[in-house]
Design a protein around this motif. Structure first.
Motif, PDB file in Angstrom:
ATOM      1  N   UNK A  52      10.210  15.086 -18.326  1.00 46.10           N
ATOM      2  CA  UNK A  52      10.316  16.190 -19.291  1.00 46.10           C
ATOM      3  C   UNK A  52       9.134  17.156 -19.177  1.00 46.10           C
ATOM      4  N   UNK A  53       7.971  16.626 -18.863  1.00 48.35           N
ATOM      5  CA  UNK A  53       6.796  17.506 -18.767  1.00 48.35           C
ATOM      6  C   UNK A  53       6.873  18.466 -17.579  1.00 48.35           C
ATOM      7  N   UNK A  54       7.584  18.054 -16.522  1.00 46.95           N
ATOM      8  CA  UNK A  54       7.704  18.992 -15.394  1.00 46.95           C
ATOM      9  C   UNK A  54       8.877  19.958 -15.596  1.00 46.95           C
ATOM     10  N   UNK A  55       9.477  19.927 -16.779  1.00 56.31           N
ATOM     11  CA  UNK A  55      10.506  20.921 -17.101  1.00 56.31           C
ATOM     12  C   UNK A  55      11.931  20.407 -17.024  1.00 56.31           C
ATOM     13  N   UNK A  56      12.089  19.088 -16.887  1.00 61.45           N
ATOM     14  CA  UNK A  56      13.442  18.533 -16.823  1.00 61.45           C
ATOM     15  C   UNK A  56      14.146  18.638 -18.174  1.00 61.45           C
ATOM     16  N   UNK A  57      15.461  18.722 -18.141  1.00 61.07           N
ATOM     17  CA  UNK A  57      16.243  18.837 -19.372  1.00 61.07           C
ATOM     18  C   UNK A  57      17.014  17.560 -19.652  1.00 61.07           C
ATOM     19  N   UNK A  58      17.272  17.298 -20.945  1.00 63.43           N
ATOM     20  CA  UNK A  58      18.059  16.121 -21.311  1.00 63.43           C
ATOM     21  C   UNK A  58      19.527  16.364 -20.960  1.00 63.43           C
ATOM     22  N   UNK A  59      20.225  15.295 -20.583  1.00 66.24           N
ATOM     23  CA  UNK A  59      21.645  15.412 -20.227  1.00 66.24           C
ATOM     24  C   UNK A  59      22.520  15.588 -21.453  1.00 66.24           C
ATOM     25  N   UNK A  60      23.794  15.266 -21.295  1.00 65.79           N
ATOM     26  CA  UNK A  60      24.757  15.591 -22.349  1.00 65.79           C
ATOM     27  C   UNK A  60      25.075  14.415 -23.264  1.00 65.79           C
ATOM     28  N   UNK A  61      24.459  13.263 -23.027  1.00 63.15           N
ATOM     29  CA  UNK A  61      24.938  12.069 -23.717  1.00 63.15           C
ATOM     30  C   UNK A  61      23.988  11.461 -24.737  1.00 63.15           C
ATOM     31  N   UNK A  62      22.992  12.161 -25.165  1.00 62.32           N
ATOM     32  CA  UNK A  62      22.088  11.620 -26.170  1.00 62.32           C
ATOM     33  C   UNK A  62      21.931  12.582 -27.330  1.00 62.32           C
ATOM     34  N   UNK A  63      21.183  12.127 -28.357  1.00 60.97           N
ATOM     35  CA  UNK A  63      20.966  13.004 -29.511  1.00 60.97           C
ATOM     36  C   UNK A  63      20.193  14.261 -29.124  1.00 60.97           C
ATOM     37  N   UNK A  64      19.382  14.157 -28.064  1.00 61.36           N
ATOM     38  CA  UNK A  64      18.588  15.321 -27.645  1.00 61.36           C
ATOM     39  C   UNK A  64      19.282  16.104 -26.539  1.00 61.36           C
ATOM     40  N   UNK A  65      20.609  16.015 -26.459  1.00 56.26           N
ATOM     41  CA  UNK A  65      21.364  16.668 -25.380  1.00 56.26           C
ATOM     42  C   UNK A  65      20.920  18.114 -25.182  1.00 56.26           C
ATOM     43  N   UNK A  66      20.614  18.448 -23.944  1.00 49.75           N
ATOM     44  CA  UNK A  66      20.253  19.819 -23.599  1.00 49.75           C
ATOM     45  C   UNK A  66      18.811  20.186 -23.874  1.00 49.75           C
ATOM     46  N   UNK A  67      18.052  19.278 -24.483  1.00 47.20           N
ATOM     47  CA  UNK A  67      16.662  19.607 -24.830  1.00 47.20           C
ATOM     48  C   UNK A  67      15.822  19.821 -23.573  1.00 47.20           C
ATOM     49  N   UNK A  68      15.000  20.846 -23.626  1.00 49.69           N
ATOM     50  CA  UNK A  68      14.086  21.121 -22.527  1.00 49.69           C
ATOM     51  C   UNK A  68      12.814  21.701 -23.119  1.00 49.69           C
TER      52      UNK A  68
END
Lengths: 310, 393
Positions: A52-68
């Motif tokens: 996440x620190x290098x700018x990766x985004x969360x996928x579609x299957x968790x509560x944080x979906x799409x978070x970046x």
């Protein structure tokens, strides 16, 4: 000659990961005499933090979906930061899973269960927040470094060499700190006898926190590097490394820093020696070797036999 | 005043009764469909695709009779998790069960459903022997014996000079071991040299040792039977360690979820497809329309998504057909559950279905009979983060 170099490189690069993992176990074991089963979950978190620190985004299957995160750090900066964040998590684990039991004078064996519980909760929390899917740190995160290099005709991936170098560097720094600094010596005193150390004015509780923090930092760094090397295969990806790390810890000698490194490299080399047609049985060879070693030398390679008080 | 209160009470009771009656009459038409798929563990990536397919099917058939209530259980990625999930599903008294995700799990849990007399339809279980597990076992996922050799043939068509072939397979997964046997038979049948066979594990992530072993035998083609996380890592590390030849991947890697794992190194891999997104029939158009809601206009469902959707569809259509055979006024739920399941199985196996996978029917023992297959080449975008399965002519 080329085959021998390849075998050595394979063994050392694999063993470096195990060694790095086992170092974290060792630090906690040396001061508390128990194994922190949540270490694998902290390792996993280190990989996710780095991602996440290098700018990766969360996928579609968790509560944080799409978070970046609104920023993206270079890998060399994200990695130590992820290590620090993992260290903070390890401190929380110490606070909730170890300290209350210690305060009540509970059997140290109980901490195995509370740490296991903390690990399970962490892994499931990761899954709840970011799903079970794989995440990968981009292959170009090491800048212009080549993906693999040749050494004496043998091929090795650059990230594996980096892991080897980081493991070696951390062992040197840890050894110098433990043997040469005041706080390192205090840690050794606490590991020998926490009550006497306390009577001598050494803050045992603080030293235990330092051990947990360092252990978490190492786990975070290892997680980030392994995540870069092989991708983050879901919230459970630290489990396999955790089991192997335990084996390494026992083989090297419980609580011995050089033993953890030696054990890691030996297991890595043992796996590398498995013939191609038996390659799926590498774990059998590694654990079989461990089994025989312990029959011959139960205290591990560099472990000490402590006299029993009567 | 007292009379007014009594009237109010009576009205309230009548209202409550009416509400309960309407509620129970809605439920009386509703049947429960169980689904046990891997949402966690190393097969979770396949399971997520299946879940998408089930969710889309639920949306598609929500307004059509008979109404199905989907009971979803996470099987995890091992047999223990699948056993627990199937026990819960069986206790929930479903009319049928879809799943599990892995053949390895299927061999453990499909006989449980079979013994309970519940039709169980595999949506991604492709190992040989699945339909033979029992009379109530069927599948919509074509067997590996039909699927696997096609990508190998395509690789040889694209590069007729290939002679030396190396094989990797995950030895602790029954699908992978059966798939590699099919691949290896096909390799020998085509007169190619099988220069290396490397066993791995689905839990492996670091393949430095097996890859360097294989590269010494200078293969021109590498064939992989693995699951997503291990297989994706294997592909990535093969390329990083200098392998430049063709890669043929098995069905375990047949999902866009491999993109984040092998990234730019996924490019060029050949995989046989049981699902062709460009198929022009009403069912596939429905699936594409639903799938593209909130996604790019050219987004394409993964194969397992289409297979899970198909599994739901064939059960729904068979139930609707069965309902049509009942005397007027009789509902499916009025049948004893064991009888309903028996009749559903019979109707299901007798039918022909127009699905996103093309026209499907079943053999008497529950094996799917599918005509349409194609081979896709993975084409990654320049950023190495996204890509697509490009069907080969």
């Amino acid at each position: 000659m080329q085959d021998l170099v390849q075998l050595l490189l394979n063994g050392l690069s694999t063993g470096a990961v195990y060694a790095l993992f086992a170092l974290g176990y060792t630090l906690v074991f040396s001061v508390l005499g128990v194994i922190n089963f949540a270490h694998g979950a902290v390792f996993t978190l280190g990989a996710y933090f780095t991602y996440f620190l290098i700018g990766g985004g969360a996928g579609a299957n968790g509560l944080l979906a799409g978070l970046q995160l609104p920023f993206a750090l270079p890998f060399w900066l994200a990695l130590p930061l992820a290590g620090l964040m993992a260290a903070a998590v390890a401190l929380v684990i110490e606070r909730i899973a170890f300290r209350p039991l210690r305060a009540q004078g509970a059997d140290p064996l109980l901490a195995l269960i509370t740490s296991l519980g903390a690990g399970v909760v962490l892994v499931n929390l990761i899954q709840l927040l970011v799903g079970a899917e794989s995440y990968a740190i981009p292959t170009g995160s090491l800048g212009n470094l080549p993906a693999a290099i040749q050494l004496l005709g043998a091929q090795v991936r650059t990230v594996q060499l980096l892991l080897l170098a980081v493991a070696a560097g951390l062992v040197v720094v840890l050894s110098i700190w433990i043997d040469g600094s005041r706080s390192g010596k205090a840690l050794r005193a606490v590991s020998e006898d926490p009550i006497t150390a306390q009577l001598l004015g050494i803050p045992s509780g603080r030293m235990i926190q330092i051990a947990f923090g360092l252990s978490g930092f190492l786990a975070g760094i290892a997680g980030g590097l392994v995540g870069l090397s092989v991708s983050i295969a879901g919230p459970y990806f630290g489990i396999g490394y955790g089991l192997k790390g335990l084996g390494v810890l026992v083989l090297g000698g419980l609580g011995s820093v050089p033993g953890a490194v030696l054990g890691g490299l030996i297991i890595g080399l043992a796996e590398a020696c498995v013939p191609a047609d038996l390659s799926g049985y590498r774990d059998v060879v590694a654990y079989g070797f461990l089994f025989v070693m312990l029959l011959v030398r139960p205290q591990g390679l560099l472990g000490k036999v402590l006299p029993t008080k009567v | 005043m007292d009379l007014l209160r009594r009237v109010q009470k009576a009205l309230a009771l009548v209202g409550l009764g009416a509400a309960l009656a309407s509620c129970s009459s809605n439920r009386s038409d509703q049947l429960r469909l169980g689904a046990g798929i891997a949402l966690t563990g190393n097969a979770g990536l396949l399971g997520q695709d299946a879940r998408t397919g089930l969710d889309l099917a639920k949306l598609q058939f929500a307004q059509l009779q008979p109404r199905l209530e989907l009971e979803l259980e996470d099987t995890g990625s091992d047999e223990v998790g699948a056993t627990v999930a199937f026990r819960r599903l069986i206790n929930a008294k479903p009319v049928a069960i879809l799943g599990p995700s892995l053949s390895q799990q299927g061999f453990a849990v499909m006989p449980m459903a079979d013994r309970a007399g519940i039709p169980v339809i595999g949506v991604s279980t492709t190992a040989p022997g699945i339909p033979q597990l029992g009379p109530f076992v069927a599948r919509v996922a074509s067997p590996v014996t039909v699927v696997a050799p096609r990508s190998l043939a395509k690789a040889l068509q694209l590069n007729p000079g290939i002679r030396r072939v190396a094989v990797f397979f995950a030895q602790d997964d029954v699908f992978c071991t059966s798939e590699t046997q099919i691949f290896q038979q096909a390799i020998r049948a085509k007169g190619l040299d099988l220069v290396a066979v490397q066993r791995t594990s689905v839990a492996d992530t670091d393949f430095q040792i097996p890859i360097t072993n294989v590269l010494r035998s200078r293969p021109q083609l590498v064939v992989i039977s693995a699951l997503v996380a291990d297989g994706g890592n294997l592909v990535r590390q093969l390329r990083e360690l200098g392998y430049q030849g063709q890669i043929v991947a098995g069905n375990g890697l047949n999902t866009p979820n491999i993109y984040p794992v092998c990234q730019k190194h996924c490019d060029g891999m050949l995989i046989t497809q049981a699902y062709n997104p460009s198929l022009d029939n009403a069912s596939n158009r429905d699936l594409l329309k639903l799938f593209r809601r909130g996604r790019p206009a050219d987004a394409v469902p993964p194969q397992v998504t289409a297979q899970a959707y198909t599994g739901y569809q064939v059960v729904h259509e068979a139930l609707a057909k069965l309902k049509g055979t009942l005397p007027k006024g009789q509902s499916l739920t009025s049948l004893p559950l064991a009888d309903l399941r028996q009749r559903l199985l019979k109707t299901l196996l007798a039918g022909t279905y127009q699905t996103p996978l093309g026209e499907l029917r079943f053999s008497p023992e529950g094996e799917v009979v599918q005509r349409d297959f194609s081979v896709a080449r993975v084409s990654m975008d320049a950023d190495g983060r996204s890509g697509r399965f490009v069907l080969q002519p």
